[in-house]
Design an enzyme around this catalytic site. Structure first.
Site, PDB file in Angstrom:
ATOM      1  N   ASN A 161       0.784  -1.235   0.000  1.00  0.00           N
ATOM      2  CA  ASN A 161       0.000   0.000   0.000  1.00  0.00           C
ATOM      3  C   ASN A 161       0.816   1.286   0.000  1.00  0.00           C
ATOM      4  O   ASN A 161       0.371   2.292  -0.525  1.00  0.00           O
ATOM      5  CB  ASN A 161      -1.010  -0.001   1.165  1.00  0.00           C
ATOM      6  CG  ASN A 161      -0.332   0.122   2.489  1.00  0.00           C
ATOM      7  OD1 ASN A 161       0.683  -0.523   2.727  1.00  0.00           O
ATOM      8  ND2 ASN A 161      -0.859   0.950   3.366  1.00  0.00           N
ATOM      9  N   GLU A 259       3.787  -4.105  12.389  1.00  0.00           N
ATOM     10  CA  GLU A 259       2.921  -2.937  12.146  1.00  0.00           C
ATOM     11  C   GLU A 259       1.746  -3.457  11.347  1.00  0.00           C
ATOM     12  O   GLU A 259       1.873  -3.744  10.158  1.00  0.00           O
ATOM     13  CB  GLU A 259       3.678  -1.878  11.332  1.00  0.00           C
ATOM     14  CG  GLU A 259       4.858  -1.254  12.042  1.00  0.00           C
ATOM     15  CD  GLU A 259       4.451  -0.233  13.083  1.00  0.00           C
ATOM     16  OE1 GLU A 259       3.253   0.067  13.212  1.00  0.00           O
ATOM     17  OE2 GLU A 259       5.344   0.267  13.775  1.00  0.00           O
ATOM     18  N   CYS A 293      -3.132   2.153   6.812  1.00  0.00           N
ATOM     19  CA  CYS A 293      -3.475   1.474   8.059  1.00  0.00           C
ATOM     20  C   CYS A 293      -4.055   2.420   9.100  1.00  0.00           C
ATOM     21  O   CYS A 293      -4.788   2.009   9.978  1.00  0.00           O
ATOM     22  CB  CYS A 293      -2.226   0.805   8.602  1.00  0.00           C
ATOM     23  SG  CYS A 293      -0.848   1.955   8.681  1.00  0.00           S
ATOM     24  N   GLU A 470       7.742   2.198  15.217  1.00  0.00           N
ATOM     25  CA  GLU A 470       8.598   2.783  14.196  1.00  0.00           C
ATOM     26  C   GLU A 470       8.694   4.279  14.497  1.00  0.00           C
ATOM     27  O   GLU A 470       7.876   4.823  15.230  1.00  0.00           O
ATOM     28  CB  GLU A 470       7.997   2.584  12.799  1.00  0.00           C
ATOM     29  CG  GLU A 470       7.879   1.135  12.372  1.00  0.00           C
ATOM     30  CD  GLU A 470       9.192   0.526  11.900  1.00  0.00           C
ATOM     31  OE1 GLU A 470      10.244   1.187  11.978  1.00  0.00           O
ATOM     32  OE2 GLU A 470       9.157  -0.636  11.458  1.00  0.00           O
TER      33      GLU A 470
HETATM   34  P1  NAD Z   1      -0.106  -8.628   3.771  1.00  0.00           P
HETATM   35  O1  NAD Z   1      -0.045  -9.004   5.200  1.00  0.00           O
HETATM   36  O2  NAD Z   1      -0.904  -9.471   2.853  1.00  0.00           O
HETATM   37  O3  NAD Z   1       1.358  -8.627   3.150  1.00  0.00           O
HETATM   38  C1  NAD Z   1       2.376  -7.772   3.612  1.00  0.00           C
HETATM   39  C2  NAD Z   1       3.727  -8.337   3.211  1.00  0.00           C
HETATM   40  O4  NAD Z   1       3.959  -9.518   3.987  1.00  0.00           O
HETATM   41  C3  NAD Z   1       3.833  -8.799   1.753  1.00  0.00           C
HETATM   42  O5  NAD Z   1       5.152  -8.568   1.310  1.00  0.00           O
HETATM   43  C4  NAD Z   1       3.549 -10.285   1.850  1.00  0.00           C
HETATM   44  O6  NAD Z   1       4.103 -11.015   0.785  1.00  0.00           O
HETATM   45  C5  NAD Z   1       4.219 -10.619   3.164  1.00  0.00           C
HETATM   46  N1  NAD Z   1       3.682 -11.767   3.896  1.00  0.00           N
HETATM   47  C6  NAD Z   1       2.381 -12.103   4.061  1.00  0.00           C
HETATM   48  N2  NAD Z   1       2.290 -13.216   4.821  1.00  0.00           N
HETATM   49  C7  NAD Z   1       3.561 -13.576   5.165  1.00  0.00           C
HETATM   50  C8  NAD Z   1       4.131 -14.622   5.922  1.00  0.00           C
HETATM   51  N3  NAD Z   1       3.384 -15.549   6.510  1.00  0.00           N
HETATM   52  N4  NAD Z   1       5.465 -14.678   6.073  1.00  0.00           N
HETATM   53  C9  NAD Z   1       6.252 -13.735   5.515  1.00  0.00           C
HETATM   54  N5  NAD Z   1       5.777 -12.726   4.750  1.00  0.00           N
HETATM   55  C10 NAD Z   1       4.449 -12.637   4.579  1.00  0.00           C
HETATM   56  O7  NAD Z   1      -0.552  -7.098   3.717  1.00  0.00           O
HETATM   57  P2  NAD Z   1      -0.883  -6.240   2.431  1.00  0.00           P
HETATM   58  O8  NAD Z   1      -2.212  -6.699   1.936  1.00  0.00           O
HETATM   59  O9  NAD Z   1       0.289  -6.213   1.509  1.00  0.00           O
HETATM   60  O10 NAD Z   1      -1.009  -4.768   3.068  1.00  0.00           O
HETATM   61  C11 NAD Z   1      -2.174  -4.315   3.643  1.00  0.00           C
HETATM   62  C12 NAD Z   1      -2.142  -4.488   5.154  1.00  0.00           C
HETATM   63  O11 NAD Z   1      -0.998  -3.848   5.694  1.00  0.00           O
HETATM   64  C13 NAD Z   1      -3.323  -3.839   5.840  1.00  0.00           C
HETATM   65  O12 NAD Z   1      -3.858  -4.712   6.813  1.00  0.00           O
HETATM   66  C14 NAD Z   1      -2.734  -2.622   6.509  1.00  0.00           C
HETATM   67  O13 NAD Z   1      -3.423  -2.168   7.633  1.00  0.00           O
HETATM   68  C15 NAD Z   1      -1.363  -3.075   6.823  1.00  0.00           C
HETATM   69  N6  NAD Z   1      -0.450  -1.939   6.972  1.00  0.00           N
HETATM   70  C16 NAD Z   1      -0.042  -1.589   8.219  1.00  0.00           C
HETATM   71  C17 NAD Z   1       0.790  -0.483   8.388  1.00  0.00           C
HETATM   72  C18 NAD Z   1       1.260  -0.064   9.769  1.00  0.00           C
HETATM   73  O14 NAD Z   1       2.218   0.693   9.866  1.00  0.00           O
HETATM   74  N7  NAD Z   1       0.620  -0.513  10.827  1.00  0.00           N
HETATM   75  C19 NAD Z   1       1.216   0.244   7.288  1.00  0.00           C
HETATM   76  C20 NAD Z   1       0.785  -0.155   6.041  1.00  0.00           C
HETATM   77  C21 NAD Z   1      -0.034  -1.261   5.890  1.00  0.00           C
END
Ligand code: NAD
Length: 498
Positions: A161, A259, A293, A470
C-alpha cells in the site's frame, strides 16, 4: 500512461532483484505479472526469488555485516551515506513517483509527496546514526555501561500500500543502527523497492548491506523470517500476516516489529470548529482511498450534529476528482486489486441488509474511462451498529461507518470495542476534554485536531494492531539490542572459601 510513455520520462523499470551488490534476475521459473490498478493492464513481469537466492541474499547481508568495509564505518559515516541516498532519491523523484503511481494506483500528486517523505525519513534516521548512545551506571565497587548494538541481518517485509515510504523508513533506521538488510517487497507492488536498490548502490553502500528480493509471503517471506541468520524481522502488513510471522519466528526466537491493521475511530465533539472538522474527517476517512493502516473508518458523532455533518461530508465527497492516477488533477485513484472492490461492495451490501443506510458510494465506479480499473468511490454508511462486520473488520478501503453517541463515555467504550488499536482521532476545541478522550482511547496513536504521522512521532499499535514502534527515538531501540558491560573496580572476592 503506458510503458512507452514511461520510457519518454526516462523512468525505466527494473524487474531484477538485487543481491550482494548485483542486479540479478529472479530464478523462480513462473514470472508474476505486475498489474496497473488503473486499467488492469500488465506493466511488466517479475521472476520471484528462488530458495537458493533467499539463502544468497541472507548470506551476503551476513557477510557484509561482518566485513571491515561496513564495521569500520562510524555512525556518522553511515549517516553520510544515508544523506547521499536521500539526495539521489530527491533527484530521481519524478521517476519514482511515476513508477509508484503505475504500480499502486496512488495519484501522482500523492506519490510525489510520498517520495519526498521517504527522503525525509532517510534524512531523519541519517541524523540519528551518529547519536546512538548507551548508558553508564556507577555501582560503587563496579560500574556498568551499555552499548546499543545492531542485530546483524534484519529481514524487512513490505506491503503493497505504501511500498517506497515503508521500505525507506525501515531501511534507513536499520542501516543507521549498523544492521544490514534483506528486504522483501510485496509481489503485488515491488517496482519502487527494486529501483531503490539501484540508488542505494549509487550512494556507495558496500555490496551486501542491502539485498532486495521479491516473491510471495508464504515462500520468500517465510524463508526470510525462518532463516537462522536473520536476527530481527520488521513486518508491515495485515494482522493475519503478523500472526503467521509470530509462528514462523518461534523456531529461531527471532524478535519482530509488527505494524498491522487498524479500524480507526474518529470522535467528533459538539464544540468543534465546524469547517475544520468536516475537512479533517474527510481526509482521515478518504485520503489515499483509505488504503492506509491509520485511516479513520468509524465516526462517532452526537445526534444533534449527525445529519448536517453527514450531508456536509457527502457534499464534499462528490467533489473529489477521481480519475487516471497519472493525471495531476486526480485526487483519488483506484483500489489495488479488482478483488478488493468486490469485497467492499459485498461488505456494504451486507451492512445495508442489516439495517444501515448507504448515503453515498457502495458500488464499483463505471464512469467512462475508469471502468477497466479498480475504482470504488468514497462511501458513507449511517445507522451502523458496533456489532456489524462493517464496523468491526479492517476493510482497508474508503468506507466510513457513522455511529451516534449520547455521552462521551459511551463513545469511548464503543471506540475501544475493537481488536485493533492503531490510530484514533478526536475533534474538539476543548483541550481538557480532548486530552481526557485521548488518554482513554486504546490506541498507539491519537491525533487531536490533526492527521498523519511523521518521522519524529513514535508510531505503532495496541492490541492486534501490532508490536513495537517505528519512527522517533523509540525506533532506535527496535533496531538495536542492549549489551551491558560490567567492570569490577575492586579486587574480586571468590564465593568459595577454599
Ligand atoms: P499482507 O499481510 O498481505 O502482506 C504484507 C507483506 O507480507 C507482503 O510482502 C507479503 O508477501 C508478506 N507476507 C504475508 N504473509 C507472510 C508470511 N506468513 N510470512 C512472511 N511474509 C508474509 O498485507 P498487504 O495486503 O500487503 O497490506 C495491507 C495491510 O498492511 C493492511 O492490513 C494494513 O493495515 C497493513 N499496513 C499496516 C501499516 C502499519 O504501519 N501498521 C502500514 C501499512 C499497511
Amino acid at each position: 500512461m503506458t510503458v512507452t510513455a514511461l520510457a519518454n520520462t526516462k523512468a525505466d523499470i527494473t524487474t531484477n532483484l538485487y543481491i550482494n551488490g548485483k542486479s540479478v534476475r529472479g530464478e523462480e521459473g513462473k514470472a508474476v505479472a505486475i498489474v496497473n490498478p488503473y486499467d488492469n493492464s500488465e506493466i511488466c513481469s517479475i521472476n520471484p526469488a528462488s530458495n537458493r537466492q533467499v539463502d544468497n541474499a541472507v548470506a551476503s547481508a551476513y557477510d557484509a555485516f561482518r566485513d571491515h568495509s561496513w564495521t569500520s564505518l562510524t555512525g556518522r559515516d553511515r549517516g553520510a551515506l544515508l544523506f547521499k541516498l536521500a539526495t539521489l532519491l530527491r533527484e530521481d523523484l519524478e521517476a519514482f513517483a511515476i513508477i509508484e503511481t503505475m504500480d499502486t494506483g496512488i495519484p501522482i500528486r500523492e506519490t510525489r509527496m510520498e517520495v519526498a517523505t521517504s527522503a525525509m525519513h532517510i534524512e531523519y534516521f541519517a541524523g540519528w546514526a551518529g547519536k546512538i548512545e548507551g548508558s553508564y551506571q556507577d555501582l560503587g565497587s563496579r560500574f556498568n555501561y551499555t552499548r546499543r548494538e545492531p542485530f546483524g541481518v534484519i529481514g524487512q517485509i513490505v506491503p503493497w500500500n505504501t511500498p517506497l515510504k515503508l521500505m525507506a523508513r525501515g531501511f534507513s533506521a536499520a542501516v543507521a543502527c549498523g544492521n544490514t538488510m534483506v528486504i522483501k517487497p510485496s509481489i503485488v507492488a515491488p517496482l519502487t523497492n527494486l529501483r531503490f536498490a539501484e540508488i542505494v548502490d549509487e550512494a556507495g553502500f558496500p555490496p551486501g548491506t542491502i539485498n532486495v528480493i521479491t516473491g510471495s509471503g508464504h515462500t520468500v517471506g517465510k524463508a526470510i523470517v525462518e532463516h537462522p541468520k536473520v536476527r530481527k524481522v520488521i513486518f508491515t502488513g495485515g494482522t493475519q500476516g503478523g500472526q503467521e510471522i509470530l509462528q514462523q519466528s518461534v523456531k529461531t526466537i527471532t524478535p519482530a516489529v509488527l505494524e498491522l491493521g487498524g479500524k480507526g475511530p474518529i470522535i467528533v465533539c459538539e464544540d468543534i470548529d465546524w469547517d475544520e472538522a468536516v475537512d479533517g474527517v474527510l481526509t482521515q476517512a478518504f485520503a489515499r482511498k483509505a488504503e492506509v493502516c491509520f485511516a479513520g473508518t468509524r465516526l462517532f458523532i452526537p445526534p444533534k450534529l449527525h445529519d448536517r455533518f453527514v450531508s456536509a461530508l457527502a457534499e464534499k465527497v462528490a467533489k473529489i476528482p477521481m480519475g487516471p492516477p497519472l493525471e495531476g488533477t486526480t485526487q483519488l485513484g483506484p483500489l489495488m486489486t479488482a478483488d478488493r472492490v468486490s469485497d467492499l461492495v459485498e461488505h456494504v451490501k451486507t451492512a445495508k441488509k442489516q439495517g444501515a443506510k448507504v448515503v453515498c458510494g457502495g458500488e464499483k465506479v463505471m464512469d467512462d474511462g475508469l471502468e477497466r480499473g479498480n475504482y470504488f468511490p468514497p462511501t458513507i454508511v449511517t445507522g451502523v451498529t458496533p456489532d456489524m462486520s462493517v464496523a468491526q473488520e479492517e476493510l482497508f478501503g474508503p468506507v466510513l461507518c457513522v455511529m451516534t453517541y449520547d455521552d462521551l463515555d459511551e463513545a469511548i467504550e464503543v471506540a475501544n470495542d475493537s481488536e485493533f488499536g492503531l490510530a484514533a482521532y478526536v475533534w474538539s476545541n476543548d483541550i481538557r476534554k480532548s486530552n481526557h478522550i485521548a488518554n482513554r482511547l486504546e490506541s498507539g496513536n491519537v491525533f487531536i485536531n490533526s492527521y498523519g504521522y511523521q518521522s519524529e512521532i513514535p508510531f505503532g499499535g495496541y492490541k492486534m494492531s501490532g508490536i513495537g514502534r517505528e519512527h522517533g527515538a523509540e525506533a532506535m531501540h527496535e533496531y538495536t539490542q542492549t549489551k551491558s558491560i560490567t567492570v569490577g573496580m575492586e579486587r574480586f572476592q571468590s564465593r568459595f572459601d577454599i
